[in-house]
Design a protein around this motif. Structure first.
Motif, PDB file in Angstrom:
ATOM      1  N   VAL A  88       2.323   5.802  -4.793  1.00  0.00           N
ATOM      2  CA  VAL A  88       1.764   5.214  -5.929  1.00  0.00           C
ATOM      3  C   VAL A  88       1.010   3.884  -5.576  1.00  0.00           C
ATOM      4  O   VAL A  88       0.020   3.746  -5.853  1.00  0.00           O
ATOM      5  CB  VAL A  88       2.814   4.847  -7.069  1.00  0.00           C
ATOM      6  N   SER A  89       1.577   3.189  -4.722  1.00  0.00           N
ATOM      7  CA  SER A  89       0.934   1.806  -4.362  1.00  0.00           C
ATOM      8  C   SER A  89      -0.231   1.969  -3.342  1.00  0.00           C
ATOM      9  O   SER A  89      -1.097   1.280  -3.630  1.00  0.00           O
ATOM     10  CB  SER A  89       2.036   1.008  -3.243  1.00  0.00           C
ATOM     11  N   GLN A  90      -0.295   3.152  -2.806  1.00  0.00           N
ATOM     12  CA  GLN A  90      -1.343   3.453  -1.973  1.00  0.00           C
ATOM     13  C   GLN A  90      -2.624   3.762  -2.607  1.00  0.00           C
ATOM     14  O   GLN A  90      -3.900   3.512  -2.475  1.00  0.00           O
ATOM     15  CB  GLN A  90      -1.145   4.120  -0.601  1.00  0.00           C
ATOM     16  N   LEU A  91      -2.298   4.712  -3.548  1.00  0.00           N
ATOM     17  CA  LEU A  91      -3.326   5.360  -4.294  1.00  0.00           C
ATOM     18  C   LEU A  91      -3.868   4.360  -5.364  1.00  0.00           C
ATOM     19  O   LEU A  91      -5.023   4.189  -5.427  1.00  0.00           O
ATOM     20  CB  LEU A  91      -2.656   6.416  -5.307  1.00  0.00           C
ATOM     21  N   LEU A  92      -3.148   3.570  -5.953  1.00  0.00           N
ATOM     22  CA  LEU A  92      -3.662   2.166  -6.619  1.00  0.00           C
ATOM     23  C   LEU A  92      -4.343   1.023  -5.910  1.00  0.00           C
ATOM     24  O   LEU A  92      -5.327   0.773  -6.341  1.00  0.00           O
ATOM     25  CB  LEU A  92      -2.429   1.589  -7.368  1.00  0.00           C
ATOM     26  N   ALA A  93      -3.971   1.023  -4.775  1.00  0.00           N
ATOM     27  CA  ALA A  93      -4.647  -0.110  -3.697  1.00  0.00           C
ATOM     28  C   ALA A  93      -6.195   0.487  -3.710  1.00  0.00           C
ATOM     29  O   ALA A  93      -6.943  -0.267  -3.613  1.00  0.00           O
ATOM     30  CB  ALA A  93      -3.882  -0.141  -2.462  1.00  0.00           C
ATOM     31  N   GLY A  94      -6.311   1.792  -3.424  1.00  0.00           N
ATOM     32  CA  GLY A  94      -7.611   2.248  -3.026  1.00  0.00           C
ATOM     33  C   GLY A  94      -8.672   2.148  -4.615  1.00  0.00           C
ATOM     34  O   GLY A  94      -9.693   1.652  -4.363  1.00  0.00           O
ATOM     35  N   LEU A  95      -7.781   2.219  -5.762  1.00  0.00           N
ATOM     36  CA  LEU A  95      -8.606   1.956  -6.898  1.00  0.00           C
ATOM     37  C   LEU A  95      -9.018   0.365  -7.009  1.00  0.00           C
ATOM     38  O   LEU A  95      -9.895  -0.057  -7.633  1.00  0.00           O
ATOM     39  CB  LEU A  95      -8.087   2.395  -8.087  1.00  0.00           C
ATOM     40  N   VAL A  96      -8.038  -0.401  -6.695  1.00  0.00           N
ATOM     41  CA  VAL A  96      -8.215  -1.943  -6.848  1.00  0.00           C
ATOM     42  C   VAL A  96      -9.267  -2.325  -5.770  1.00  0.00           C
ATOM     43  O   VAL A  96     -10.099  -3.042  -6.058  1.00  0.00           O
ATOM     44  CB  VAL A  96      -6.811  -2.465  -6.584  1.00  0.00           C
ATOM     45  N   GLN A  97      -9.263  -1.773  -4.442  1.00  0.00           N
ATOM     46  CA  GLN A  97      -9.959  -2.165  -3.783  1.00  0.00           C
ATOM     47  C   GLN A  97     -11.752  -1.802  -4.066  1.00  0.00           C
ATOM     48  O   GLN A  97     -12.566  -2.467  -3.616  1.00  0.00           O
ATOM     49  CB  GLN A  97      -9.905  -1.515  -2.298  1.00  0.00           C
ATOM     50  N   LYS A  98     -11.664  -0.615  -4.594  1.00  0.00           N
ATOM     51  CA  LYS A  98     -13.240  -0.224  -5.148  1.00  0.00           C
ATOM     52  C   LYS A  98     -13.492  -0.945  -6.287  1.00  0.00           C
ATOM     53  O   LYS A  98     -14.443  -0.474  -6.868  1.00  0.00           O
ATOM     54  CB  LYS A  98     -13.144   1.153  -5.448  1.00  0.00           C
ATOM     55  N   LYS A  99     -12.786  -1.877  -6.957  1.00  0.00           N
ATOM     56  CA  LYS A  99     -12.773  -2.467  -8.283  1.00  0.00           C
ATOM     57  C   LYS A  99     -12.915  -1.777  -9.359  1.00  0.00           C
ATOM     58  O   LYS A  99     -13.795  -1.676 -10.145  1.00  0.00           O
ATOM     59  CB  LYS A  99     -14.056  -3.381  -7.946  1.00  0.00           C
ATOM     60  N   LEU A 100     -12.237  -0.505  -9.113  1.00  0.00           N
ATOM     61  CA  LEU A 100     -12.212   0.498 -10.411  1.00  0.00           C
ATOM     62  C   LEU A 100     -11.041   0.211 -11.412  1.00  0.00           C
ATOM     63  O   LEU A 100     -11.162   0.465 -12.437  1.00  0.00           O
ATOM     64  CB  LEU A 100     -12.077   1.944  -9.868  1.00  0.00           C
ATOM     65  N   VAL A 101      -9.990  -0.641 -10.863  1.00  0.00           N
ATOM     66  CA  VAL A 101      -8.951  -1.067 -11.834  1.00  0.00           C
ATOM     67  C   VAL A 101      -8.862  -2.456 -11.605  1.00  0.00           C
ATOM     68  O   VAL A 101      -8.660  -3.085 -10.466  1.00  0.00           O
ATOM     69  CB  VAL A 101      -7.646  -0.268 -11.507  1.00  0.00           C
ATOM     70  N   ASN A 102      -8.637  -3.263 -12.688  1.00  0.00           N
ATOM     71  CA  ASN A 102      -8.290  -4.567 -12.699  1.00  0.00           C
ATOM     72  C   ASN A 102      -6.791  -4.501 -13.016  1.00  0.00           C
ATOM     73  O   ASN A 102      -6.313  -4.254 -14.104  1.00  0.00           O
ATOM     74  CB  ASN A 102      -8.973  -5.395 -13.724  1.00  0.00           C
ATOM     75  N   LEU A 103      -6.111  -5.012 -11.739  1.00  0.00           N
ATOM     76  CA  LEU A 103      -4.660  -4.828 -11.875  1.00  0.00           C
ATOM     77  C   LEU A 103      -4.001  -6.406 -12.152  1.00  0.00           C
ATOM     78  O   LEU A 103      -4.454  -7.314 -11.546  1.00  0.00           O
ATOM     79  CB  LEU A 103      -4.045  -4.546 -10.489  1.00  0.00           C
ATOM     80  N   GLN A 104      -3.118  -6.322 -13.138  1.00  0.00           N
ATOM     81  CA  GLN A 104      -2.490  -7.633 -13.304  1.00  0.00           C
ATOM     82  C   GLN A 104      -0.938  -7.427 -13.473  1.00  0.00           C
ATOM     83  O   GLN A 104      -0.369  -6.889 -14.407  1.00  0.00           O
ATOM     84  CB  GLN A 104      -2.860  -8.241 -14.824  1.00  0.00           C
TER      85      GLN A 104
END
Length: 466
Positions: free
Chosen positions: A218-234
């Motif tokens: 989960v964390s690695q999959l999410l990190a990829g989305l965050v790095q590409k600025k596809l997800v704003n994580l809070q």
């Protein structure tokens, strides 16, 4: 990409301060899976919350992150603005506390035939069997380092009567040509100890499974989305209320208010605290798991996962996931605390343990597994997890009744989410991104959340059964 570590006072509100007190609590017990934290764990993509977004996903476990991933995959080049809100840290809820394997017990499949018929049972089996292939493809495509393995799993029976009953059920399903039986085998008493390595086993069914380090997936999959600025994580941003205002849903948090065109509740057992539709329809309940480590790795290595069925039925089941380094994740032992109902039923506090189960786990490997008698195996980590119970023991997936086109849910996985969530998230993503009906997805019909299913109270039905 630079991750921002949150060190200000952004901790979740105390559970008693919430509108409904079903909220994630602070100071949770630390699961083994969170012993190697990813930099995204405590990340906020921006200092301030956005004022509005296309899609707000509440929860950063497997359900939330997989939904975000599928949304981005389905809308490449035209991705919606996605905001992910997490009350604590990334994957700190049920996904980060489970057994780490994806399977469905053969008994579940056999009983489903009785309840729903062969066609529906086969549909369900195909859905959960395909889960491991979809997750494998994701691991390989995104190059996730999460100990993913395609494996077999044994449903083992200690009680002779239950073994005979399970064998009879299985053989009947074989004769009737149930599609799911093509993936399974019956192991008779003559060879079951040698094949499973379990002393005293009376029979077993071999079923397909996969295993992984869920937090790392989960964390690695999410990190990829965050790095590409596809997800704003809070993170550390608990949602306290969701209500309607015109075409938007208004999401309230201690850090501010957000207007969202669509909201996805990926909140499993906590869903009833945010969406009144699911109050008492998804009931939180506690379970315990441990990590057991031998003094040194045992050879030969246990290469399969397990469900071990004791007595009484329904309560006497453990699950085991042998890890590549020789350690074992074990959960279950419900019969040791079941009578103390207030300690676990309708209880969402994962900051406290269920101590009565620990003696059962402490010598489990030495008692039951060949070659482990002198392993000096010890519990080096113990934690609590919160699961979501529904009246019919099926998850609620789809558009929230009365909130169609605006709010969606995938929650209430009854302790078996790893075998369902990843593809449930794909179906939800299709409904959100393409605005298609539930029936246009590949989701099992029995999962659809409907007004009819919501008439039943999970807690009342549970009490009637017990």
């Amino acid at each position: 990409m630079r991750y921002v570590k949150i060190d200000e006072g952004g901790s979740p509100a105390n559970s008693q301060d919430a509108r409904s007190d079903i909220m994630p609590v602070a100071n949770y017990t630390e699961p083994y899976w969170r012993c190697e934290l990813h930099p995204v764990d405590d990340h906020r993509s921006s200092e301030a919350l956005p004022s509005e977004c296309d899609v707000a996903i509440i929860g950063s476990g497997m359900a939330g992150v997989a939904t975000a991933y599928h949304l981005c995959e389905q809308t490449k080049g035209n991705e919606p603005s996605i905001l992910m809100l997490e009350a604590r840290q990334v994957c700190s809820g049920a996904t980060g506390r489970n057994g780490g394997h994806s399977k469905v017990r053969s008994i579940t499949l056999m009983s489903m035939k009785r309840q729903y018929g062969v066609e529906v049972a086969n549909e369900f089996a195909a859905f959960v069997y395909n889960q491991k292939y979809a997750m494998k493809a994701c691991v390989e495509r995104e190059e996730l380092d999460c100990e993913f393995e395609m494996r077999r799993s044994f449903d083992v029976f200690f009680d002779e009567g239950e073994a005979k009953e399970a064998k009879a059920w299985f053989q009947q399903c074989l004769k009737e040509g149930h599609e799911w039986t093509r993936e399974c085998d019956w192991i008779d008493e003559k060879h079951v100890e040698q094949i499973t390595s379990i002393k005293g086993a009376k029979g077993a069914i071999s079923v397909p499974a996969c295993s992984l380090w869920p937090y790392k997936f989960v964390s690695q999959l999410l990190a990829g989305l965050v790095q590409k600025k596809l997800v704003n994580l809070q993170v550390r941003t608990p949602v306290t209320e969701v209500h309607d205002e015109g075409k938007f849903s208004i999401i309230q948090t201690p850090r501010g208010t957000i207007k969202a065109r669509k909201v996805i509740f990926a909140t499993n057992a906590y869903t009833g605290g945010l969406c009144n539709t699911y109050y008492d329809k998804i009931v939180p309940y506690k379970g315990t798991a441990v990590h057991i480590a031998p003094r040194m790795p045992i050879s030969p290595h246990l290469s399969n996962t397990y469900n071990i069925s004791y007595k009484p039925k329904g309560l006497g089941v453990d699950y085991l996931n042998p890890r590549p380094d020789g350690g074992i994740i074990v959960g279950g032992g419900k019969w040791t605390y079941a009578d103390d109902k207030s300690s676990w039923f309708n209880n969402w506090d994962d900051s406290t343990l269920l101590p009565s189960v620990q003696p059962h786990f402490s010598s489990l490997m030495q008692r039951h597994f060949m070659g482990w008698e002198k392993s000096d195996s010890k519990i080096d980590s113990i934690w609590t997890g919160i699961q979501g119970l529904t009246a019919d023991e099926r998850p609620h997936v789809g558009e929230v009744p009365g909130k169609e086109g605006r709010q969606y849910v995938l929650a209430g996985f009854n302790g078996g989410g790893m075998a369902m969530i990843f593809l449930c998230a794909k179906g939800i993503a299709q409904m959100v991104s393409r605005e298609v009906a539930y029936e246009s997805t590949a989701l099992p019909v029995m999962f659809k959340t409907t007004r009819e299913r919501l008439k039943a109270s999970a807690s009342q039905l549970y009490q009637a059964r017990t």
